[in-house]
Scaffold this motif. Sequence first.
Motif, PDB file in Angstrom:
ATOM      1  N   PRO A  24     -13.795 -43.318 -18.438  1.00  0.00           N
ATOM      2  CA  PRO A  24     -14.565 -43.114 -17.363  1.00  0.00           C
ATOM      3  C   PRO A  24     -14.848 -41.720 -17.295  1.00  0.00           C
ATOM      4  O   PRO A  24     -13.933 -40.696 -17.028  1.00  0.00           O
ATOM      5  CB  PRO A  24     -13.583 -43.702 -15.945  1.00  0.00           C
ATOM      6  N   LEU A  25     -16.142 -41.505 -16.834  1.00  0.00           N
ATOM      7  CA  LEU A  25     -16.565 -40.007 -16.608  1.00  0.00           C
ATOM      8  C   LEU A  25     -16.970 -39.919 -15.229  1.00  0.00           C
ATOM      9  O   LEU A  25     -17.894 -40.721 -14.835  1.00  0.00           O
ATOM     10  CB  LEU A  25     -17.785 -39.587 -17.393  1.00  0.00           C
ATOM     11  N   VAL A  26     -16.200 -39.187 -14.419  1.00  0.00           N
ATOM     12  CA  VAL A  26     -16.577 -39.116 -12.890  1.00  0.00           C
ATOM     13  C   VAL A  26     -17.402 -37.873 -12.558  1.00  0.00           C
ATOM     14  O   VAL A  26     -17.027 -36.550 -12.775  1.00  0.00           O
ATOM     15  CB  VAL A  26     -15.121 -39.094 -12.291  1.00  0.00           C
ATOM     16  N   LEU A  27     -18.557 -38.257 -11.763  1.00  0.00           N
ATOM     17  CA  LEU A  27     -19.411 -37.100 -11.298  1.00  0.00           C
ATOM     18  C   LEU A  27     -19.102 -36.901  -9.660  1.00  0.00           C
ATOM     19  O   LEU A  27     -19.450 -38.204  -9.017  1.00  0.00           O
ATOM     20  CB  LEU A  27     -20.779 -37.231 -11.655  1.00  0.00           C
ATOM     21  N   LYS A  28     -18.499 -35.979  -8.998  1.00  0.00           N
ATOM     22  CA  LYS A  28     -18.323 -35.877  -7.769  1.00  0.00           C
ATOM     23  C   LYS A  28     -19.439 -34.867  -7.065  1.00  0.00           C
ATOM     24  O   LYS A  28     -19.678 -33.755  -7.472  1.00  0.00           O
ATOM     25  CB  LYS A  28     -16.864 -35.219  -7.617  1.00  0.00           C
ATOM     26  N   ILE A  29     -20.232 -35.463  -6.330  1.00  0.00           N
ATOM     27  CA  ILE A  29     -21.268 -34.750  -5.613  1.00  0.00           C
ATOM     28  C   ILE A  29     -20.822 -34.886  -3.947  1.00  0.00           C
ATOM     29  O   ILE A  29     -20.689 -35.776  -3.264  1.00  0.00           O
ATOM     30  CB  ILE A  29     -22.411 -35.634  -5.672  1.00  0.00           C
ATOM     31  N   GLU A  30     -20.760 -33.531  -3.596  1.00  0.00           N
ATOM     32  CA  GLU A  30     -20.571 -33.207  -2.070  1.00  0.00           C
ATOM     33  C   GLU A  30     -21.902 -32.583  -1.364  1.00  0.00           C
ATOM     34  O   GLU A  30     -22.506 -31.740  -1.877  1.00  0.00           O
ATOM     35  CB  GLU A  30     -19.290 -32.253  -2.103  1.00  0.00           C
ATOM     36  N   ASN A  31     -22.673 -33.345  -0.287  1.00  0.00           N
ATOM     37  CA  ASN A  31     -23.281 -32.968   0.292  1.00  0.00           C
ATOM     38  C   ASN A  31     -23.176 -32.650   1.980  1.00  0.00           C
ATOM     39  O   ASN A  31     -22.915 -33.827   2.802  1.00  0.00           O
ATOM     40  CB  ASN A  31     -24.561 -34.190   0.199  1.00  0.00           C
ATOM     41  N   GLU A  33     -33.335 -38.989  -4.903  1.00  0.00           N
ATOM     42  CA  GLU A  33     -32.658 -39.004  -6.274  1.00  0.00           C
ATOM     43  C   GLU A  33     -32.249 -37.728  -6.761  1.00  0.00           C
ATOM     44  O   GLU A  33     -33.231 -36.836  -6.562  1.00  0.00           O
ATOM     45  CB  GLU A  33     -33.686 -39.675  -6.979  1.00  0.00           C
ATOM     46  N   LEU A  34     -31.202 -37.466  -7.385  1.00  0.00           N
ATOM     47  CA  LEU A  34     -30.581 -36.114  -7.903  1.00  0.00           C
ATOM     48  C   LEU A  34     -30.447 -36.588  -9.428  1.00  0.00           C
ATOM     49  O   LEU A  34     -29.703 -37.409  -9.764  1.00  0.00           O
ATOM     50  CB  LEU A  34     -29.327 -35.891  -7.294  1.00  0.00           C
ATOM     51  N   SER A  35     -31.030 -36.028 -10.291  1.00  0.00           N
ATOM     52  CA  SER A  35     -31.000 -36.072 -11.761  1.00  0.00           C
ATOM     53  C   SER A  35     -29.944 -35.045 -12.374  1.00  0.00           C
ATOM     54  O   SER A  35     -30.207 -33.758 -12.088  1.00  0.00           O
ATOM     55  CB  SER A  35     -32.243 -35.792 -12.495  1.00  0.00           C
ATOM     56  N   LEU A  36     -28.912 -35.357 -13.075  1.00  0.00           N
ATOM     57  CA  LEU A  36     -28.027 -34.558 -13.540  1.00  0.00           C
ATOM     58  C   LEU A  36     -28.048 -34.678 -15.102  1.00  0.00           C
ATOM     59  O   LEU A  36     -28.188 -35.827 -15.862  1.00  0.00           O
ATOM     60  CB  LEU A  36     -26.634 -35.171 -13.240  1.00  0.00           C
ATOM     61  N   THR A  37     -28.060 -33.450 -15.811  1.00  0.00           N
ATOM     62  CA  THR A  37     -28.039 -33.539 -17.156  1.00  0.00           C
ATOM     63  C   THR A  37     -26.808 -33.285 -17.848  1.00  0.00           C
ATOM     64  O   THR A  37     -26.359 -31.882 -17.411  1.00  0.00           O
ATOM     65  CB  THR A  37     -29.176 -32.541 -17.686  1.00  0.00           C
ATOM     66  N   LEU A  38     -26.134 -33.903 -18.538  1.00  0.00           N
ATOM     67  CA  LEU A  38     -24.751 -33.617 -19.360  1.00  0.00           C
ATOM     68  C   LEU A  38     -25.068 -33.342 -20.664  1.00  0.00           C
ATOM     69  O   LEU A  38     -25.720 -33.912 -21.576  1.00  0.00           O
ATOM     70  CB  LEU A  38     -24.008 -34.860 -19.113  1.00  0.00           C
ATOM     71  N   HIS A  39     -24.480 -32.341 -21.115  1.00  0.00           N
ATOM     72  CA  HIS A  39     -24.251 -31.834 -22.571  1.00  0.00           C
ATOM     73  C   HIS A  39     -22.823 -32.021 -23.147  1.00  0.00           C
ATOM     74  O   HIS A  39     -21.701 -31.523 -22.590  1.00  0.00           O
ATOM     75  CB  HIS A  39     -24.579 -30.418 -22.406  1.00  0.00           C
ATOM     76  N   ILE A  40     -22.833 -33.111 -24.064  1.00  0.00           N
ATOM     77  CA  ILE A  40     -21.586 -33.219 -24.900  1.00  0.00           C
ATOM     78  C   ILE A  40     -21.645 -32.813 -26.309  1.00  0.00           C
ATOM     79  O   ILE A  40     -22.458 -33.366 -26.888  1.00  0.00           O
ATOM     80  CB  ILE A  40     -21.401 -35.030 -24.645  1.00  0.00           C
ATOM     81  N   ILE A  78     -28.629 -38.617 -15.851  1.00  0.00           N
ATOM     82  CA  ILE A  78     -28.365 -39.581 -14.907  1.00  0.00           C
ATOM     83  C   ILE A  78     -28.835 -39.325 -13.625  1.00  0.00           C
ATOM     84  O   ILE A  78     -29.105 -38.061 -13.072  1.00  0.00           O
ATOM     85  CB  ILE A  78     -26.754 -39.449 -14.739  1.00  0.00           C
ATOM     86  N   ALA A  79     -29.465 -40.222 -12.954  1.00  0.00           N
ATOM     87  CA  ALA A  79     -29.986 -40.138 -11.647  1.00  0.00           C
ATOM     88  C   ALA A  79     -29.263 -40.826 -10.712  1.00  0.00           C
ATOM     89  O   ALA A  79     -28.857 -42.192 -10.844  1.00  0.00           O
ATOM     90  CB  ALA A  79     -31.501 -40.671 -11.659  1.00  0.00           C
ATOM     91  N   VAL A  80     -28.994 -40.259  -9.509  1.00  0.00           N
ATOM     92  CA  VAL A  80     -27.974 -40.853  -8.486  1.00  0.00           C
ATOM     93  C   VAL A  80     -28.654 -40.428  -7.112  1.00  0.00           C
ATOM     94  O   VAL A  80     -29.288 -39.291  -6.938  1.00  0.00           O
ATOM     95  CB  VAL A  80     -26.635 -40.660  -8.654  1.00  0.00           C
ATOM     96  N   PRO A  81     -28.483 -41.401  -6.218  1.00  0.00           N
ATOM     97  CA  PRO A  81     -29.084 -41.104  -4.642  1.00  0.00           C
ATOM     98  C   PRO A  81     -27.995 -40.120  -4.258  1.00  0.00           C
ATOM     99  O   PRO A  81     -26.769 -40.331  -4.340  1.00  0.00           O
ATOM    100  CB  PRO A  81     -29.282 -42.572  -4.061  1.00  0.00           C
ATOM    101  N   VAL A  82     -28.230 -39.485  -3.095  1.00  0.00           N
ATOM    102  CA  VAL A  82     -27.191 -38.588  -2.330  1.00  0.00           C
ATOM    103  C   VAL A  82     -27.494 -38.860  -0.842  1.00  0.00           C
ATOM    104  O   VAL A  82     -28.628 -38.720  -0.441  1.00  0.00           O
ATOM    105  CB  VAL A  82     -27.338 -37.020  -2.788  1.00  0.00           C
ATOM    106  N   THR A  83     -26.379 -39.162  -0.288  1.00  0.00           N
ATOM    107  CA  THR A  83     -26.600 -39.391   1.119  1.00  0.00           C
ATOM    108  C   THR A  83     -26.077 -38.311   1.907  1.00  0.00           C
ATOM    109  O   THR A  83     -25.370 -37.428   1.175  1.00  0.00           O
ATOM    110  CB  THR A  83     -25.445 -40.725   1.612  1.00  0.00           C
TER     111      THR A  83
END
Length: 342
Positions: free
Chosen positions: A73-80, A88-95, A108-113
């Motif tokens: 499980p890879l966890v993205l924590k977003i604080e607004n 929509e918030l687009s995040l680019t991960l480099h592995i 990865i695209a996620v909504p932010v409340t």
Amino acid sequence: MILRLLSFAKYLVLFLIMALLAVFYRQPFFVFACLLLLFLPFASYYICRYVMSQLSVSVSVKTTESLRDIPVPLVLKIENPSIFPLLELSLTLHIESSFYRNADRERIAVPVTSHSTSEKSFPVTFGKLGGYQIALECYDAWDFLHLFRFHYHSTAHTQITIFPQTHEKTELPDSYYSEGFDEFDETQGRGLVTGDVTNIREYIPGDRMQQIHWKLSTKLNQWMVKEYGASASHCFILLMELYAGDETDQNHALDHTLEHAYGSCMELLHLGEPFFLCIYSILKDDFISFQIQNQEMLHDAFSQICYETPYRDPDLAYEKFQASEILKGTVLHVTQEGIHVR
């Protein structure tokens, strides 16, 4: 760019329609709608810019160690903290890994409340062994009218080490049991292997029973073990080649070597034999050795080895070892083909 042009075109068409209706009909509603459309791009720009500047984004994994082909499980924590959301918030991960040249990027695209701290979990599977760096390169978002795009760089990162299957043990060559142990017994009988007690510490799972200090353990009501100073002229050295394979190998050689080395270490720990795990680091141009006494030490050693840089010479470590002045002993040379007693 095309999407932005289309958004501008749609906005201009809508604004012109409202302007024409306001001119011809002279109704307060159309005039107000026209003024509102004129104001909206500025409001949308500054609101989105403010929200992006307030965002705090981090990346982590549930565990720092895992096995190959098992989802992690890879966890993205977003604080607004702001009062405005983002569609929509687009995040680019480099592995990437120090072992492999190819780096993967995931978007990865996620909504932010608004006024929220949300965690999004995504399963990530690693098909090869080694240490991996997972970095959040950047994140971006469009404003509400899709006219402006805001791009922010990030320094958030985490790492994970992918180990071989722990239940798989490598059978050591017969010559190791016949030659290696005989030589060990002879040197031990002459008093060349073990030395004086140099330290007493708490018991760690994996320590040998022969090391337990029974009298002190009884007094303190907890297991205590003795550590001995090395005065040996002979030792067992497990020398591992970090050979990356040829251009068409796709790093299978390195995977095989790691599996053989890890399995050999597990077998040696099972037999209760102390040994050194040794590699040649091309970054330091020197050997790095780890004294392995239990499985915890083995995990720590592999966690460091997995961030070394591999090389193209299949026997580089052994050639450097032969030319060095390192104290020689029974050498277990670990390659992609298996274990060789030198």
